[in-house]
Scaffold this motif. Sequence first.
Motif, PDB file in Angstrom:
ATOM      1  N   THR A 122      24.066  38.626  38.200  1.00 38.07           N
ATOM      2  CA  THR A 122      24.055  37.172  38.091  1.00 38.07           C
ATOM      3  C   THR A 122      25.067  36.580  39.069  1.00 38.07           C
ATOM      4  OG1 THR A 122      24.297  35.316  36.533  1.00 38.07           O
ATOM      5  CG2 THR A 122      25.640  37.237  36.081  1.00 38.07           C
ATOM      6  N   ARG A 123      24.684  35.484  39.693  1.00 41.51           N
ATOM      7  CA  ARG A 123      25.491  34.870  40.765  1.00 41.51           C
ATOM      8  C   ARG A 123      26.430  33.816  40.182  1.00 41.51           C
ATOM      9  NH1 ARG A 123      25.810  37.034  45.572  1.00 41.51           N
ATOM     10  NH2 ARG A 123      23.562  37.122  45.853  1.00 41.51           N
ATOM     11  N   VAL A 124      27.633  33.741  40.731  1.00 43.38           N
ATOM     12  CA  VAL A 124      28.585  32.711  40.293  1.00 43.38           C
ATOM     13  C   VAL A 124      28.233  31.397  40.980  1.00 43.38           C
ATOM     14  CG1 VAL A 124      31.015  32.008  40.257  1.00 43.38           C
ATOM     15  CG2 VAL A 124      30.403  34.426  39.912  1.00 43.38           C
ATOM     16  N   ASN A 125      27.958  30.369  40.158  1.00 45.58           N
ATOM     17  CA  ASN A 125      27.674  29.038  40.709  1.00 45.58           C
ATOM     18  C   ASN A 125      28.957  28.246  40.943  1.00 45.58           C
ATOM     19  OD1 ASN A 125      24.853  29.130  40.794  1.00 45.58           O
ATOM     20  ND2 ASN A 125      24.693  28.627  38.617  1.00 45.58           N
ATOM     21  N   SER A 126      29.908  28.404  40.044  1.00 44.37           N
ATOM     22  CA  SER A 126      31.152  27.632  40.143  1.00 44.37           C
ATOM     23  C   SER A 126      32.170  28.244  39.194  1.00 44.37           C
ATOM     24  CB  SER A 126      30.904  26.170  39.741  1.00 44.37           C
ATOM     25  OG  SER A 126      30.404  26.116  38.418  1.00 44.37           O
ATOM     26  N   THR A 127      33.424  27.842  39.374  1.00 42.86           N
ATOM     27  CA  THR A 127      34.459  28.209  38.396  1.00 42.86           C
ATOM     28  C   THR A 127      35.138  26.914  37.963  1.00 42.86           C
ATOM     29  OG1 THR A 127      36.144  28.534  40.093  1.00 42.86           O
ATOM     30  CG2 THR A 127      34.847  30.462  39.483  1.00 42.86           C
ATOM     31  N   LYS A 128      35.761  26.962  36.812  1.00 43.15           N
ATOM     32  CA  LYS A 128      36.391  25.735  36.309  1.00 43.15           C
ATOM     33  C   LYS A 128      37.580  26.109  35.438  1.00 43.15           C
ATOM     34  CE  LYS A 128      34.122  23.363  33.108  1.00 43.15           C
ATOM     35  NZ  LYS A 128      33.072  22.474  32.595  1.00 43.15           N
ATOM     36  N   ASP A 129      38.725  25.501  35.736  1.00 47.31           N
ATOM     37  CA  ASP A 129      39.889  25.696  34.874  1.00 47.31           C
ATOM     38  C   ASP A 129      39.934  24.555  33.889  1.00 47.31           C
ATOM     39  OD1 ASP A 129      41.135  28.114  35.812  1.00 47.31           O
ATOM     40  OD2 ASP A 129      41.405  27.047  37.703  1.00 47.31           O
TER      41      ASP A 129
ATOM     42  N   ARG B 169      39.883  26.940  28.965  1.00 43.79           N
ATOM     43  CA  ARG B 169      39.834  28.326  29.423  1.00 43.79           C
ATOM     44  C   ARG B 169      39.352  28.305  30.863  1.00 43.79           C
ATOM     45  NH1 ARG B 169      36.377  31.689  25.017  1.00 43.79           N
ATOM     46  NH2 ARG B 169      35.160  29.832  24.583  1.00 43.79           N
ATOM     47  N   ARG B 170      39.460  29.450  31.521  1.00 40.06           N
ATOM     48  CA  ARG B 170      38.908  29.528  32.858  1.00 40.06           C
ATOM     49  C   ARG B 170      37.442  29.974  32.743  1.00 40.06           C
ATOM     50  NH1 ARG B 170      39.677  29.500  38.084  1.00 40.06           N
ATOM     51  NH2 ARG B 170      38.847  31.116  39.436  1.00 40.06           N
ATOM     52  N   PHE B 171      36.543  29.091  33.155  1.00 41.65           N
ATOM     53  CA  PHE B 171      35.122  29.407  33.054  1.00 41.65           C
ATOM     54  C   PHE B 171      34.583  29.901  34.392  1.00 41.65           C
ATOM     55  CE2 PHE B 171      35.545  26.390  29.524  1.00 41.65           C
ATOM     56  CZ  PHE B 171      34.926  27.119  28.523  1.00 41.65           C
ATOM     57  N   VAL B 172      33.763  30.919  34.312  1.00 40.41           N
ATOM     58  CA  VAL B 172      32.999  31.374  35.475  1.00 40.41           C
ATOM     59  C   VAL B 172      31.546  31.061  35.134  1.00 40.41           C
ATOM     60  CG1 VAL B 172      32.282  33.389  36.804  1.00 40.41           C
ATOM     61  CG2 VAL B 172      34.665  33.178  36.041  1.00 40.41           C
TER      62      VAL B 172
ATOM     63  N   SER C  60      42.811  37.257  36.431  1.00 39.19           N
ATOM     64  CA  SER C  60      42.918  36.197  35.424  1.00 39.19           C
ATOM     65  C   SER C  60      41.922  36.438  34.297  1.00 39.19           C
ATOM     66  CB  SER C  60      42.689  34.824  36.058  1.00 39.19           C
ATOM     67  OG  SER C  60      41.419  34.801  36.647  1.00 39.19           O
ATOM     68  N   THR C  61      42.139  35.710  33.237  1.00 35.03           N
ATOM     69  CA  THR C  61      41.278  35.853  32.066  1.00 35.03           C
ATOM     70  C   THR C  61      40.170  34.803  32.162  1.00 35.03           C
ATOM     71  OG1 THR C  61      43.155  36.602  30.802  1.00 35.03           O
ATOM     72  CG2 THR C  61      41.271  35.830  29.544  1.00 35.03           C
ATOM     73  N   CYS C  62      38.945  35.269  32.155  1.00 37.46           N
ATOM     74  CA  CYS C  62      37.808  34.372  32.409  1.00 37.46           C
ATOM     75  C   CYS C  62      36.788  34.462  31.289  1.00 37.46           C
ATOM     76  CB  CYS C  62      37.085  34.778  33.690  1.00 37.46           C
ATOM     77  SG  CYS C  62      38.127  34.807  35.133  1.00 37.46           S
ATOM     78  N   THR C  63      36.079  33.369  31.092  1.00 38.09           N
ATOM     79  CA  THR C  63      34.939  33.348  30.184  1.00 38.09           C
ATOM     80  C   THR C  63      33.695  33.098  31.023  1.00 38.09           C
ATOM     81  OG1 THR C  63      36.192  32.739  28.233  1.00 38.09           O
ATOM     82  CG2 THR C  63      33.901  32.008  28.296  1.00 38.09           C
TER      83      THR C  63
ATOM     84  N   GLU D 131      33.543  36.613  26.818  1.00 40.31           N
ATOM     85  CA  GLU D 131      34.669  35.705  26.587  1.00 40.31           C
ATOM     86  C   GLU D 131      35.993  36.384  26.863  1.00 40.31           C
ATOM     87  OE1 GLU D 131      34.484  32.768  23.317  1.00 40.31           O
ATOM     88  OE2 GLU D 131      32.842  34.016  22.596  1.00 40.31           O
ATOM     89  N   ASP D 132      36.861  35.640  27.515  1.00 40.10           N
ATOM     90  CA  ASP D 132      38.253  36.051  27.717  1.00 40.10           C
ATOM     91  C   ASP D 132      38.367  37.468  28.282  1.00 40.10           C
ATOM     92  OD1 ASP D 132      39.017  33.564  26.688  1.00 40.10           O
ATOM     93  OD2 ASP D 132      38.891  34.324  24.632  1.00 40.10           O
ATOM     94  N   ARG D 133      37.781  37.649  29.450  1.00 41.58           N
ATOM     95  CA  ARG D 133      37.843  38.956  30.117  1.00 41.58           C
ATOM     96  C   ARG D 133      38.790  38.893  31.313  1.00 41.58           C
ATOM     97  NH1 ARG D 133      33.149  41.655  28.815  1.00 41.58           N
ATOM     98  NH2 ARG D 133      32.572  40.885  26.761  1.00 41.58           N
ATOM     99  N   ALA D 134      39.534  39.959  31.482  1.00 41.54           N
ATOM    100  CA  ALA D 134      40.399  40.069  32.658  1.00 41.54           C
ATOM    101  C   ALA D 134      39.527  40.450  33.852  1.00 41.54           C
ATOM    102  CB  ALA D 134      41.455  41.134  32.402  1.00 41.54           C
ATOM    103  N   LEU D 135      39.406  39.548  34.813  1.00 35.49           N
ATOM    104  CA  LEU D 135      38.549  39.804  35.982  1.00 35.49           C
ATOM    105  C   LEU D 135      39.347  39.565  37.256  1.00 35.49           C
ATOM    106  CD1 LEU D 135      35.187  37.970  35.085  1.00 35.49           C
ATOM    107  CD2 LEU D 135      35.722  40.405  34.844  1.00 35.49           C
ATOM    108  N   PRO D 136      38.931  40.197  38.351  1.00 28.41           N
ATOM    109  CA  PRO D 136      39.530  39.869  39.648  1.00 28.41           C
ATOM    110  C   PRO D 136      39.259  38.389  39.971  1.00 28.41           C
ATOM    111  CG  PRO D 136      38.062  41.767  39.825  1.00 28.41           C
ATOM    112  CD  PRO D 136      37.873  41.212  38.459  1.00 28.41           C
ATOM    113  N   ALA D 137      39.961  37.864  40.952  1.00 27.90           N
ATOM    114  CA  ALA D 137      39.720  36.473  41.352  1.00 27.90           C
ATOM    115  C   ALA D 137      38.230  36.297  41.633  1.00 27.90           C
ATOM    116  CB  ALA D 137      40.522  36.157  42.605  1.00 27.90           C
ATOM    117  N   VAL D 138      37.642  35.263  41.039  1.00 25.89           N
ATOM    118  CA  VAL D 138      36.198  35.056  41.189  1.00 25.89           C
ATOM    119  C   VAL D 138      35.982  33.670  41.774  1.00 25.89           C
ATOM    120  CG1 VAL D 138      34.006  34.916  39.965  1.00 25.89           C
ATOM    121  CG2 VAL D 138      35.750  36.476  39.151  1.00 25.89           C
ATOM    122  N   ARG D 139      35.034  33.572  42.705  1.00 20.36           N
ATOM    123  CA  ARG D 139      34.723  32.255  43.259  1.00 20.36           C
ATOM    124  C   ARG D 139      33.212  32.116  43.454  1.00 20.36           C
ATOM    125  NH1 ARG D 139      37.994  35.081  46.827  1.00 20.36           N
ATOM    126  NH2 ARG D 139      36.794  36.111  48.473  1.00 20.36           N
ATOM    127  N   GLU D 140      32.816  30.904  43.794  1.00 22.35           N
ATOM    128  CA  GLU D 140      31.391  30.617  43.997  1.00 22.35           C
ATOM    129  C   GLU D 140      30.787  31.648  44.945  1.00 22.35           C
ATOM    130  OE1 GLU D 140      30.553  26.914  45.935  1.00 22.35           O
ATOM    131  OE2 GLU D 140      28.397  27.347  45.990  1.00 22.35           O
TER     132      GLU D 140
END
Length: 429
Positions: free
Chosen positions: A299-306, A309-312, A345-348, A362-371
Amino acid sequence: MNLSPHLSVRGGHLYVGEHDTVRLAAEFGTPLYVTDEERVRARYREYRDALTAHYDPVQVLYAAKANGNPALLRVLAGEGAGADVFSPGELELALRAGMDPSRLLFNGSSKSREDLRLAVERRIRVSLDSPDELDAIDQVAEALGQTALVAFRVNPALDVPTHPKIATGLASSKFGIPHAAIPDAYRAALRKEHVRPVGIHCHIGSQILALEPFVEAARVMVRIAGELVRLGVELEFIDLGGGLGIPYRHGVDRAPSPREYADAVMPVFVDGVRELGIRPALWVEPGRSIVADSTVLLTRVNSTKDADRRFVNVDAGFNQLIRPAMYGAYHEVVVANRADAPAESTCTVAGPICESGDLLAEDRALPAVREGDLLAILDAGAYGFAMSSQYNARPRAAELLVRGPDRALMRRAETIDDLVATHSMPPWL
Ligand code: LLP
């Protein structure tokens, strides 16, 4: 994170077998289910070999509900598998995939007479779930001039350690006939002119990580088999169902292997039937444990949002994989294009569906993620595509099969045209 044997990280990219998921996603688009054929074969063989080391005859019936893609059914048919089918659709798919009709069991807690007719006509063994169904199948078989081959599904009243929505053998469950009512059910079947009781069936639940419930179920089934032998039932098979779980939390969960399952359950079964002086075939119906870990959902990342929580935000939601939303299920997440980067960072991980519950992780430690990054949701092969929907008018994903250097779609992605293909407009509009 420890990965299943067919998954690896090369040059920072997640590979399924020989295939770079980053390239597959670029070529086939996302969301995309990717399944490793050899892994499915290997898991099937583990079951077959582990069980046949203890007993013969054994038949593994793949639970087609886990993923009924015709290509997978054909792979398993080629391995000699039968199938647990739970609807006329699954029955049809299994037959078209070339499965031997004598290796199918038509299950279901609510079958119509038409369902029963389809099964009897094709001489498929049917697991009956109520005395009403016995009356119905007798009449259906009479009308067809045939004898229906049946089992009853026992409700073994076992409280198994799993999610309540997938514990199927509780006393309060909708499935099966209480143990106490089983002898009467078989007595009634023996009196029917167009029915022959040939087996007995149970299924205690799904995603079970302990062995003891399976051993207990085998004890119950052998005990019931004894009661049936005394009634004069000639048992051709005893079906212990499916249910073996998989370690969704890598490095945390511990799931028994098919060998451990066989080593725990088979002595009870083998000694039990030997004492009864019978030699019925042993049937099992694993679904999840054969296909779950063969498949990733890309699945492709469309956006991230702080925010709180930090949403991917990704392009697959519970329309593609409902397990997290429905059962609070846990699936590991890998950033497929930076799979060896350290967690930052911790991402959802949230899907595109208009529901707050549309969270894949929910609340997973992931590498830096971007669009533009690519995520892989692991262990998505069972009850993934199979339970997907077109909610929010989103087309269902493609399914890709890989084997060695080859890869081919086993289902293309749906299009908007597919979404409207069954619509019709009332003439007054
Ligand atoms: N046989 C019968 C009669 C069943 O009802 C089931 C699953 C199976 C075999 C296969 O069980 P398995 O080996 O896959 O555990 N959608 C849920 C799982 C529902 C299972 C229902 N019955 C999930 O995603 O966890």
